[in-house]
Design a protein around this motif. Sequence first.
Motif, PDB file in Angstrom:
ATOM      1  N   PHE A 402       0.861  -0.927   0.012  1.00  0.00           N
ATOM      2  CA  PHE A 402      -0.024  -0.171  -0.072  1.00  0.00           C
ATOM      3  C   PHE A 402       1.037   1.011   0.248  1.00  0.00           C
ATOM      4  O   PHE A 402       1.733   0.923   0.593  1.00  0.00           O
ATOM      5  N   GLU A 406      -3.179   5.274   0.387  1.00  0.00           N
ATOM      6  CA  GLU A 406      -4.343   4.688   0.951  1.00  0.00           C
ATOM      7  C   GLU A 406      -4.127   4.079   2.333  1.00  0.00           C
ATOM      8  O   GLU A 406      -4.677   3.996   3.108  1.00  0.00           O
ATOM      9  N   VAL A 545      -9.055   1.014  -2.870  1.00  0.00           N
ATOM     10  CA  VAL A 545      -8.741   0.096  -1.992  1.00  0.00           C
ATOM     11  C   VAL A 545      -8.909  -0.711  -1.079  1.00  0.00           C
ATOM     12  O   VAL A 545      -8.210  -1.802  -0.985  1.00  0.00           O
TER      13      VAL A 545
END
Length: 1040
Positions: A402, A406, A545
């Motif tokens: 990530f 995010e 996400v």
Amino acid sequence: MLPGRESLIRLVGKRRRRSFSPHLSRLLLRPQVKRRNTYIITLTLTLTLTLTHLPTSRFIQFVFLQSPPDAPPAEEGDVERQRQVYAKEGNDSRDDVDWVSCPVCGSSVRGTNYNVNNHLDLCLTRGTKRKLTQRTLLQFKFSPHSKIQRSLDDLDQNEENVADTEPFDEDKSRNRLVSCRYNTAESTGQNSSTSGPSDHPNNFQYILDVCNDGLLSEAPLAGVNVADNGKMSVITIDSSETGDADSRVALETFIVGRRFYDDVELQQGAKITILRDSQNAKDKHAIKVLSAGSERLQMLGYLPRELAKYLAPLLDSGYIECEGFVSALPKRPLDVVPIQLNCKKTLNGEMSFDDQQRFESLLKNTLVAVEDGKMHPPSSTRYQKNFLLMIEDVLNSHAHLFTEEEKSLLATFSSLSDDSQRLFIRLYTRKGPWFRISSISYPEISDPLVAIEELQVAGFVYSLSYSNEPFCYEMKEVLHLLPVSEMREILVAELPKEGINISRRQELINILSSAYEEGKCPVLPKLVLKRIGTCVRISTAADEVLWRVLRLFFLNGEQDLSAFLLVDLGLVKFPDYVCRVSHQIFRDRRDLLEYEEAIHVAQTMDESLDDNNMEIVARCINVSENQIRTIIEETPLNSDSPPAFFSCFSASWVYSKVLTLGVSVYERERSASRRHLNRLSATDIAAEVAAATLSVGTIAKVASATLSIADSSRYEDAIGLLKGLLSRITSDSGRGYWTLRLSVDLEHMGRLNESLLVAEEGVLDKWVRAGSKMALQRRVLRLCKPPRRWKTPNYAESIKRIIKEVNIMGRPLICEVGAKNVFYGYDGKLCGVEQLALQYYAEEGGGWRGIHSESGIWMTIFGLLMWDVLFADIPDVFRSKFQVAPLDLDTDDFYEVRKSLIETQLKRIHEGMAEEILISSWELHHGTSCRGVRWDSHSPSDLRAAVSCIGGRCLASLCRHLALDYRNWSSGMPDLLLWRFHGDNTNKTGGGGGGGEAKLVEVKGPRDQLSEQQRAWMLLLMDCGFDAEVCKVSPAPKDQ
């Protein structure tokens, strides 16, 4: 269904709202590129993939600005519209905007003036965490999220020692507790933090994080010594003091399940007591909470499951007694109720060493569970807690995948109010994508409008309302919010000549959206928005996400948040196993993004087949072909490579599934065209040809020749895909199917020598197995006749073995080609051919008992006999608590890694212990989900009888083949499993004593033939020593 379609559907799972990313959209929506120019697509895609490390806003902006010079105007409009959508979601494309952390609630906010001011007003109005003065806000200041350390203790100016103590790290504490709860920590070092060392067996410590509202009561407790060491408090309970009758420990916890017992009025300070509910069907550790203020005890609810798991054994063993009171009242009637339990040790006499150790262990785990409950309070909305735990677990295990943006977004979600979290989860699990605010109402959400405003400020949703701004969204998606009556009103008012009599919802949506796209009704967006009012949808950033979080947590597309619900309701129970991680599934973010992009292509392929959009299907095939070539060429050779079974999480593996389905599409198109030609008469063909000057016969010949060329073209495309798959993917069980289809298609093209050569090479390929190998061997025998080959293969005699057949007659009701055969059974009732065969074997066939289950009963027997092997402690094969089988079950690694365990278990089965193992597994694991095991389909008596009659030698041989290659041998088994006992055991319904025999029967109706997989199974069973035969059912002559 096309071959390969079902596999692709399982791979994609739940379809995403957005089927592909913007740069992938450019590849799939651009004009079709011929095969000789496909390098242009490869170059474009490779260029965009190298930019995925950039922030999302910069990356998308770059892709849109770098449109190809030959892109048509229509595509440029689509790209501009997508850019406007992205801008409307609040994604500022400026490089100088950072994420900042709010000093009130600690959440991350996009650092623009508008977002900061709105978020701060919302926090102060709601009173989040604590009220801050203007002076405090000025002193604290907003700071970038990456640099700030959240600690509300720093705001406490009354305590002089706060500045010298280390701030409470809530994230680290929560990570440790998640590892303890799931037992999935990568190292034991995390677990060691829950309890300190002890030099004496009667002296133990608990290490509990200091919270503002701690676990223990403010009054000093007898037998408890608290030593403050800054960040942590070490609480020592000495056995010499806990033996005192007055020693107590106060536990702050909650009453859950109030929705079922809300008729009892609660009062703060009311006395309560607890009572064990050992007969509870959903939780054997359940503990009831009862009101103790009146003569009659009234049910209030239960203690949390996590706490009851350790407190129940203490109560059952008589170690402690508990009573308490309601410490506070909830804000909403159905919320959890805070309570305090005062636990008193009851065993004041001598305790044995084992009892003392057990007491200490249970009490320690009880306090850890209470601490966990303090940081993760249970609520009436359990889905909220599950959602947060899922995010937490993924960030702990896959943080390297990530970006900082995010991570900040996910951290912001954890700091949102309960109402906002619940509303977002509700919307995320609904179909959508748009939702009318006027129709949003849930009992557990007090104010949806405030929750929506908070979610919008945080960037999780965005709204659409009536305005003069340009409409830049998908019109069909918004039209779905209108009922049929309102869509008809718009249609009649704006387009009176179109669709007057149409009343179907989808047809109305298609007409209105087409009219808007063609410019016939430019005011349609305003008309629609005026009727539906303000509506909201999940933002692109949040949707992407969280899709990634779900995929990484479940590792498949078929499971979703409903898995938590099924477990909470007690409807599904997953096996117990240990998660040991030694390799990451995705080495870096690029691998993950390539995998996601491949999933998007697979979903687009599936959706296009549903819509019969063959142009998009062809583009998906081209993109997959180019991508798999690029990925394999760029894959480095790494000595520390991950396990082979991780390959199913690679982009190349997904693209191979798309290409496999593409082969079926090309082959079907050829067959469909040929069938269409066969249905046309010469006159029909002549009518369809514009050049009517030719004779009918000449036109028919021209059409036939044209169609033959088209057939050859499609077969050439299929052959090209198959050759590419076989040359690039050298170790995959799909090679058997690819080799077989390549040989067949080459034969259709008249290239018999090449077809024979492919078949011969496939027979020697170690990845070609089971039915595919049988089919290739039979093709070789058919094609290798002189003069192509003068020598017969050495496996010819084995393949030509005769399989025993039994023929029976039946009185048919329906016996037509393409229809399911229906016969009158021996009892006069209608039945299928399998049930008719069962009746025959039970009567005329020799008194056999049995069942029709095909592979079902064998997979159940294998799962029960090999349960301990399936769920053994092996690294990397278990990554989630929602698995029903190890990740490597379908690969060769399953046997190689567990060879000693498997052979030991097979030895026990061979020695006649199969029935004992089966009974033990049934009693210990009944109802627990396991791949292949069907608890409700087979009774234990039938399973015992089958295992007893089959015998240890045959059963061990069969289980060995399944362990060696579960994927290829888990289907195609005979329809019937029959058994019977000899002598005095004729009427036995269970095992015990042997003296029986078993038979496996494949049943075939009129005109049915054995498939290659079924033929391979029959020969394998014969080699293993089974009595196997084919039962052919034929219709009786009419005169009978």
